[in-house]
Design a protein around this motif. Sequence first.
Motif: not given
Length: 136
Positions: A108-136
């Motif tokens: 309510e304070e942020l006035g969030l509703k469908a159609g609002s522009v907002a920013t998700a700010v993510i601060k995580a203590t654990n983030v995993t990364i998945e890679g894929r095999t690189a081509r030469a």
Amino acid sequence: MTHLRINEAAALLGVSDDTVRRWIDSGKLRATDEQGKKAVAGEDLAALVKDLADDSLDSLDSGVGVRSARNHLTGIVTRVVSDRVMSQVEMQCGRYRIVSLISTEAVEELGLKAGSVATAVIKATNVTIEGRTARA
């Protein structure tokens, strides 16, 4: 060094093949010839993506101060489901769907509703990364 074909680069960025070709034609991105097909260096694509993201955040996040969290995903709110205490806020940030549980008071304070522009700010203590095999 990783090289990506034009269609792979376009898919990763959520743009059309033609957009990547225009970036190549305009000099924003260098292309090489890989087995008879144009390809872009992964490092060059990463630099362009960072520049594009910085430019879009500057316009969408104007007026926002310095933050300690490094992950900001600006997008559009697609759905808000609230009860008396908590709300589920769904956002589409480019090709990524973000869902957050926050207090109904904050919604309510942020006035969030469908159609609002907002920013998700993510601060995580654990983030995993998945890679894929690189081509030469």
